[in-house]
Design a protein around this motif. Structure first.
Motif: not given
Ligand code: ADP
Ligand code: PEP
Ligand code: K
Ligand code: MG
Length: 580
Positions: A298-313
Motif C-alpha cells: 500500500v503506497s503512501f500509508v499514513k496510519s494503521a487505520e487504513v491497513i486494518n481496513h484493508l485487512k478486514s476487506y
C-alpha cells in the motif's frame, strides 16, 4: 503407526502465454548520461566469486523435481513429491547449506521483463517475489504477468510470489502525450496545469493529476519531479496553470511523481487529506484478489487505520487463503506513526524513492535503519527498495557506491532487496539481479566468518501463552543452531508463523520451512533465510521427519550425518539430530 498424508492436488492444465503486448511504447532509455561516464577500459561487472561457493554460477534447472513434465509441458506431481524449485535444489547440492542466500530479492516487472522467457530468467536468477506496480499498465497487462508467474511456478516448481503495489493518491504528472520522455533544460519555463489536454500536449506543458494542485502551490515553492531528479521553482500562478522555471535540468518521465517544498519542508496541504486507497486503488485491489496475488503493498500509508481496513476487506473476500499487506513507508506521516503501522501490517517496504522526496535525502539512511530495526523487532518482513542499482538501468556495471548501498541493506539484515526500474525497464535486468545476488551472498558470508552475531535486543512479541511458547522455542533453537554449528533448522509449519519467528532470529544456518500449503510457501519466500518447501504434512512429527529425510536424501539435497534441528508448530518441540 497410522499417518495421515495430505495428498497433492491433481495436475493443473497448462495454458500457453505468448509475449505480452507492451502497455505503452517501449520506453527508450534515453536518460541523462551518468555524471561521471565510465572510462571505456572499465571491466564489465563480474559476479564476485567465492572460493567454496559457486554463488555466481547460474544453476541449470533440472527437470526431475518430483514434478513430472509431460510432452506438452504440463506437469503432474508424484504423490510422494516435495515442492522445491530447480534453482534451490541445484544450489543446495552444489554449495551446501551454509552458502545458500538468505536475503530475498524482489523484481519489479515491466516492459523489459514481462515475457515468459524473461520471467523465467529472473526466477532462475533468484527472484523470490515479482512486483507489479499499478501506477503503470492495464489490468490486462498485469493479468498476463501474474498468470505467467503462476504458470512458471506450476511447471518448474518455483515459489515466486506476486506483489501488487497500489498507485495511491500521489500527485503525479500525466502521460506526456505519448512521448517516452521530455528534456527540461536549465532556466526553461514550463507550465504545470490541472487542465486536461488533447495530445500532443502544448510545448513545455505538463498535466498534474491532482485538482487542488494550482491552489495549493505558492510562488517561490520548489517543485520536485521524481523525488528531485528534476527541479523547478514556481514563478507564477494563472488560474489552473502554474508557471515554473527549471532549476535542476533533467529528463521528465511519464507519470513521474510531484512534490513541492516551501522553506525547506515538504508541503502537505489538501493532498495530505486524500484517501490513502483511492477509488482506483480499490478496483485494483479487487483485481489483485481475483488474480490471487500474495502481497498487496500500500503506497503512501499514513496510519494503521487504513491497513486494518484493508485487512478486514481482504478477510471478508478471501476465505481460503491470506494476502499479506505490506505498508510502504514513504511519507512523513508514515514515519511519525511507524510503530503502529508496522504492528498492523504484515510487512513493510522502505520506499526510498518517495521518502527521499518527503524528507531531506541525508535523513533517508537513518530512516531506513529505523524501519528495518522496528520490523525485525516486531517480526515483520522488510524490503529495502528504490535506486539500489539505479545506474544499471543504462549500464551493465554498478557503481561502487551502489554496491556499498546494497551491502549496507544486507548488513542490516533486511529481509529483501528490491529492483524497480532496473528490472522493469532497464537494459540489464538479469545482470542487476545477479549483482544483488552475489553481493548478498558475499556480505552474508563475511558476516558469518567474522562471527558478527546480531546483538539486537528482540523484545517479546507474543500475544498469547501458546505464541509465547513458540517464540521461546524459536529463540532457543536459533541460539542452539549457532552454538552447535548445525547445518540447517527444519521447521514444520501450517501457517508459517513459526518459520517467521525463526527467521527473525537470523541464525547462521538456513531454515528449511515445510508447509502443506502452496500459498504459505510463496509468502514465506519474502522472509530472510527461509527456504520454503511444500510437503504434505501429517500430524505425526516422526513420520514427517522421516519422509523429509528420505525425499531430500534421494535428491542429494541432504546427506547422512548432517546435523539438523527440527521444530514443529504442531508439537511445539525442538529435536536435535543427525540425518540418518
Ligand atoms: N507495468 C509497467 N509498464 C510500463 N512501464 C513500467 C511498468 N512498471 C514499471 N515501469 C517503468 O519502470 C519505472 C520504474 O518502476 P517503479 O519504480 O515501479 O515506478 P515509478 O517510477 O512510477 O515509481 C517506471 O517509472 C516505469 O517507467
Ligand atoms: C517503491 C516506491 O514506490 P513507487 O515505485 O511505487 O513510487 C518508492 O517510492 O520508493
Ligand atoms: K506504486
Ligand atoms: Mg513510491
Amino acid at each position: 503407526m497410522a499417518q495421515t498424508v495430505y495428498l497433492l492436488s491433481p495436475p493443473t492444465p497448462t495454458r500457453s502465454f505468448s509475449m505480452l503486448p507492451l502497455p505503452s511504447p517501449s520506453p527508450s532509455i534515453a536518460r541523462l548520461p551518468r555524471r561521471r561516464p565510465l572510462p571505456p577500459s572499465v571491466p564489465q561487472y563480474k559476479p564476485l566469486r567465492l572460493p567454496a561457493c559457486r554463488a555466481s554460477a547460474t544453476p541449470t534447472p533440472q527437470p526431475d523435481l518430483g514434478l513430472v513434465a509431460s510432452e506438452n509441458g504440463a506437469s503432474s506431481r508424484s504423490v510422494a513429491a516435495i515442492d522445491v524449485d530447480a534453482v534451490t535444489e541445484a544450489e543446495l547440492k552444489e554449495n551446501g547449506f551454509r552458502s545458500t542466500r538468505r536475503t530475498k530479492l524482489v523484481c519489479t516487472i515491466g516492459p523489459a521483463t514481462c515475457g515468459a522467457e524473461q520471467l523465467e530468467a529472473l526466477a532462475i536468477g533468484g527472484m523470490n517475489v515479482a512486483r507489479v506496480n499499478m501506477c503503470h499498465g492495464t489490468h490486462e497487462w498485469h493479468r498476463q504477468v501474474i498468470r505467467q508467474v503462476r504458470q512458471l511456478n506450476e511447471e518448474k516448481g518455483f515459489a515466486v510470489a506476486v506483489m501488487m503495489d497500489t498507485e495511491g493518491s500521489e500527485i503525479h504528472m500525466g502521460d506526456l502525450g505519448g512521448s517516452a520522455s521530455a528534456k527540461a533544460e536549465d532556466g526553461e519555463i514550463w507550465t504545470f496545469s490541472v487542465r486536461a489536454f488533447d495530445s500532443p500536449l502544448p510545448e513545455r506543458t505538463i498535466h498534474a493529476n491532482y485538482d487542488g494542485f494550482a491552489e495549493d502551490v505558492q510562488e517561490g515553492d520548489e517543485l520536485l519531479v521524481d523525488g528531485g531528479m528534476v527541479r523547478f521553482e514556481v514563478i507564477e500562478k494563472i488560474g489552473p496553470d502554474v508557471k515554473c522555471r527549471c532549476t535542476d535540468p533533467g529528463l521528465l518521465l511519464p507519470r513521474a511523481n510531484l512534490t513541492f517544498w516551501r522553506n525547506g519542508v515538504v508541503v502537505r496541504e489538501r493532498n495530505a487529506m486524500l484517501p490513502t486507497i483511492s477509488s482506483k486503488d480499490w478496483l485494483d485491489i479487487d483485481f489483485g484478489i481475483a488474480e490471487g496475488v500474495d502481497f498487496i503493498a500500500v503506497s503512501f500509508v499514513k496510519s494503521a487505520e487504513v491497513i486494518n481496513h484493508l485487512k478486514s476487506y481482504i478477510a471478508a473476500r478471501c476465505h481460503d487463503r491470506e494476502i499479506s499487506v505490506i505498508a510502504k513507508i514513504e511519507s512523513i506521516d508514515s514515519l511519525k506513526n511507524l510503530e503502529e503501522i508496522i504492528r498492523a501490517s504484515d510487512g513493510a517496504m522502505v520506499a526510498r524513492g518517495d521518502l527521499g522526496a518527503q524528507i531531506p535525502l541525508e535523513q533517508v539512511p537513518a530512516a531506513q535503519h529505523r524501519i528495518v530495526t522496528v520490523c525485525r523487532q516486531l517480526n515483520k518482513p522488510v524490503i529495502v527498495a528504490s535506486q539500489l542499482l539505479d545506474s544499471m538501468i543504462e549500464y551493465p556495471t554498478p557503481t561502487r557506491a551502489e554496491v556499498a548501498d546494497v551491502s549496507e541493506a544486507v548488513r542490516q539484515r533486511a529481509d529483501a532487496l528490491m529492483l524497480s526500474g532496473e528490472s522493469a525497464m532497464g537494459q540489464y535486468p538479469d545482470k542487476a539481479l545477479a549483482v544483488l545476488r552475489s553481493v548478498s551472498l558475499r556480505i552474508e558470508r563475511w558476516w558469518r566468518e567474522e562471527k558478527r552475531h546480531e546483538e539486537m535486543e528482540l523484545p517479546d512479541i507474543a500475544s498469547s501463552f501458546s505464541d509465547k511458547i513458540s517464540e521461546e522455542i524459536c529463540n532457543s533453537a536459533a541460539k542452539m543452531a549457532n552454538n552447535l554449528g548445525v547445518d540447517a533448522v527444519f521447521v514444520y509449519t501450517k501457517d508459517g508463523d513459526m518459520a517467521s519467528l525463526l527467521s527473525r532470529c537470523r541464525p547462521d544456518c538456513p531454515i528449511f520451512a515445510f508447509t502443506s500449503t502452496t500459498s504459505v510457501r510463496r509468502r514465506l519466500n519474502l522472509q530472510w533465510g527461509l527456504i520454503p518447501f511444500r510437503l504434505g504434512l501429517s500430524d505425526d512429527m516422526e513420520s514427517n521427519l522421516n519422509r523429509t529425510f528420505a525425499l531430500l536424501k534421494a535428491r542429494g539435497m541432504i546427506q547422512s550425518g548432517d546435523l539438523v534441528i527440527a521444530l514443529s508448530d504442531m508439537l511445539q518441540s525442538i529435536q536435535v539430530m543427525n540425518v540418518p
